[in-house]
Design an enzyme around this catalytic site. Structure first.
Site, PDB file in Angstrom:
ATOM      1  N   LYS A  53       1.214  10.657  -2.139  1.00 36.62           N
ATOM      2  CA  LYS A  53       1.120   9.605  -3.155  1.00 36.62           C
ATOM      3  C   LYS A  53       2.314   9.689  -4.109  1.00 36.62           C
ATOM      4  O   LYS A  53       2.902   8.673  -4.476  1.00 36.62           O
ATOM      5  CB  LYS A  53      -0.195   9.734  -3.930  1.00 36.62           C
ATOM      6  N   GLN A  97      -7.944  13.882  -8.196  1.00 34.07           N
ATOM      7  CA  GLN A  97      -8.189  13.930  -6.750  1.00 34.07           C
ATOM      8  C   GLN A  97      -9.541  14.572  -6.434  1.00 34.07           C
ATOM      9  O   GLN A  97      -9.841  15.668  -6.916  1.00 34.07           O
ATOM     10  CB  GLN A  97      -7.045  14.705  -6.064  1.00 34.07           C
ATOM     11  N   ASP A 120      -8.211   4.480  -9.567  1.00 37.75           N
ATOM     12  CA  ASP A 120      -9.093   4.765  -8.427  1.00 37.75           C
ATOM     13  C   ASP A 120     -10.262   3.785  -8.363  1.00 37.75           C
ATOM     14  O   ASP A 120     -10.941   3.698  -7.336  1.00 37.75           O
ATOM     15  CB  ASP A 120      -9.705   6.168  -8.596  1.00 37.75           C
TER      16      ASP A 120
HETATM   17  N1  GUN Z   1     -10.536  11.775  -2.208  1.00 37.46           N
HETATM   18  C1  GUN Z   1     -10.669  11.050  -1.072  1.00 37.46           C
HETATM   19  N2  GUN Z   1     -10.346   9.771  -1.295  1.00 37.46           N
HETATM   20  C2  GUN Z   1      -9.988   9.688  -2.606  1.00 37.46           C
HETATM   21  C3  GUN Z   1      -9.543   8.615  -3.423  1.00 37.46           C
HETATM   22  O1  GUN Z   1      -9.426   7.466  -3.014  1.00 37.46           O
HETATM   23  N3  GUN Z   1      -9.266   8.947  -4.708  1.00 37.46           N
HETATM   24  C4  GUN Z   1      -9.419  10.195  -5.194  1.00 37.46           C
HETATM   25  N4  GUN Z   1      -9.139  10.414  -6.473  1.00 37.46           N
HETATM   26  N5  GUN Z   1      -9.825  11.201  -4.462  1.00 37.46           N
HETATM   27  C5  GUN Z   1     -10.108  10.945  -3.172  1.00 37.46           C
END
Ligand code: GUN
Length: 294
Positions: A53, A97, A120
């Site tokens: 990312k 995350q 998110d």
């Molecule tokens: N863990 C798995 N998918 C995601 C996501 O889309 N965002 C976040 N913050 N953690 C994740």
């Protein structure tokens, strides 16, 4: 192979080009979109996701910082950090995350992020806006990415029978919320199936579109798919593989080899949904910065 491949990498790159133009417009106004990633602990998959990312953010001109906290971090310490980032005007997006260590509540943490920085789309306000069909919130990146994949690969959803496999908060539930709305490119009839559902095979056989997000390797078999249906594989599962130097390999929720003989359109995995999640995260971050600019 009968099915046409839905190339998530290519569609994601197109979205990145569009997002980059929006970043350039913001920069003319003196605004550099910024996102801060918070990672707690050393989960290798989370490390890889956050790295990818951050790399993509740099490529399109979004500033990013990554803050790594130890596995033993107390919930209050994480909340204090989020408080600081909520107040920092250079930070437009905050991403914590998941998964978090067991002693930290994801619900509490996600609710603590300023909803205007919640790229998110996990804050209850944004979850609620999505459910209400309001367009000014943030949509969770993976289901929003799947929605874009369907739109941009010409898969109609109006009146379509869609089966969503999996009822998680990150994919299954918001995916359903998106597709049931009274919107152009939505208006679908959605059946949400989960581990306690009965007659899964029969439900799937009726579906024009199957979206598999249950976290079960190769769950969707060819016998479950109507000829010509669209199959979207969201799954990322580790299975043991002694021939791989890591001792495992990653596979999706769909038995690709067999299902691609029956489906009309199918996502490869990797190279399907994964790149779209990142594309929508970048787009959400720019949306946050644009809202700031107004
Ligand atoms: N863990 C798995 N998918 C995601 C996501 O889309 N965002 C976040 N913050 N953690 C994740």
């Amino acid at each position: 192979m009968a099915a046409q491949l839905i190339d998530g990498r290519k569609i994601a790159e197109q979205i990145h080009l569009e997002t980059k133009l929006r970043v350039e417009k913001l920069k003319i106004k003196g605004i550099v979109p910024g996102i801060t990633f918070i990672r707690v602990g050393e989960d290798p998959a989370s490390q890889a996701y956050v790295r990818m990312k951050g790399k993509k953010a740099a490529e399109i001109g979004i500033h990013s910082d990554t803050i790594v906290l130890s596995e033993n971090t107390k919930q209050e310490e994480l909340l204090a950090l989020i408080d600081r980032l909520n107040a920092d005007t250079n930070v437009h997006g905050i991403l914590v995350q998941a998964p978090l260590p067991a002693h930290i509540s994801e619900t509490v943490v996600f609710s603590y992020v300023n909803p205007h920085k919640d790229v998110d789309g996990f804050h209850p306000i944004n979850v609620g806006k999505l459910m209400l069909g309001e367009n000014n919130g943030f949509r969770p990146c993976t289901p929003a990415g799947v929605h874009e994949l369907l739109i941009r690969s010409g898969v109609p959803t109006e009146g379509a029978e869609v089966v969503v496999l999996g009822r998680g908060n990150i994919v299954g539930k918001p995916m359903t919320s998106i597709l049931i709305q009274k919107f152009k490119n939505a208006n679908a009839t959605v059946t949400l199936l989960h581990s306690r559902s009965k007659n899964i095979e029969a439900h799937c056989q009726r579906a024009d579109i199957i979206i598999a997000a249950m976290g079960f390797a190769h769950f969707v078999k060819a016998s479950m798919v109507k000829p010509g249906a669209t199959v979207i594989d969201v799954g990322v599962n580790r299975i043991e593989d002694k021939n791989d130097p890591r001792g495992y390999r990653l596979v999706g929720d769909v038995d690709f080899e067999a299902v691609s003989q029956v489906a009309g359109k199918i996502t490869p995995n990797p190279g399907g949904v994964g790149p779209m999640t990142i594309a929508l995260l970048m787009s959400n971050t720019v949306q946050a910065a644009e809202a700031w600019a107004h």
